[in-house]
Design a protein around this motif. Structure first.
Motif, PDB file in Angstrom:
ATOM      1  N   UNK A  18       0.837  -1.204   0.000  1.00 62.45           N
ATOM      2  CA  UNK A  18       0.000   0.000   0.000  1.00 62.45           C
ATOM      3  C   UNK A  18       0.871   1.253   0.000  1.00 62.45           C
ATOM      4  N   UNK A  19       1.879   1.286   0.843  1.00 66.97           N
ATOM      5  CA  UNK A  19       2.780   2.441   0.882  1.00 66.97           C
ATOM      6  C   UNK A  19       3.548   2.583  -0.424  1.00 66.97           C
ATOM      7  N   UNK A  24       4.630   5.559  -5.135  1.00 67.44           N
ATOM      8  CA  UNK A  24       4.899   5.436  -6.575  1.00 67.44           C
ATOM      9  C   UNK A  24       3.962   6.364  -7.355  1.00 67.44           C
ATOM     10  N   UNK A  25       2.713   6.454  -6.935  1.00 64.29           N
ATOM     11  CA  UNK A  25       1.769   7.359  -7.594  1.00 64.29           C
ATOM     12  C   UNK A  25       2.206   8.814  -7.418  1.00 64.29           C
ATOM     13  N   UNK A  26       2.709   9.161  -6.241  1.00 63.67           N
ATOM     14  CA  UNK A  26       3.199  10.532  -6.027  1.00 63.67           C
ATOM     15  C   UNK A  26       4.402  10.828  -6.901  1.00 63.67           C
ATOM     16  N   UNK A  32       5.384  13.736 -14.109  1.00 64.36           N
ATOM     17  CA  UNK A  32       4.555  14.360 -15.132  1.00 64.36           C
ATOM     18  C   UNK A  32       4.624  15.878 -15.011  1.00 64.36           C
ATOM     19  N   UNK A  33       4.570  16.377 -13.788  1.00 66.91           N
ATOM     20  CA  UNK A  33       4.644  17.824 -13.568  1.00 66.91           C
ATOM     21  C   UNK A  33       6.011  18.370 -13.993  1.00 66.91           C
TER      22      UNK A  33
END
Length: 55
Positions: A18-19, A24-26, A32-33
């Motif tokens: 979960x962590x 990984x999503x962050x 992308x930013x």
């Protein structure tokens, strides 16, 4: 004894996954930013170069 080890492994593995997925999503969002900001920077620099080189 094997069932205890399996249960302990799952107790450790599930929150770890979960962590991992959260962070990984962050990281993917930050990448992308950063890429979009880099494209904007190149466009600005390229535009200034074109505008500055014209007589």
């Amino acid at each position: 004894m094997a069932l205890y080890n399996t249960a302990f492994g799952l107790i450790v593995a599930i929150p770890s996954m979960m962590f991992y997925r959260h962070f990984r999503a962050r990281v993917d969002g930050l990448l992308v930013e950063m890429e979009s900001q880099a494209v904007k920077l190149v466009e600005v620099l390229h535009g200034e170069r074109q505008n500055g080189s014209k007589p």
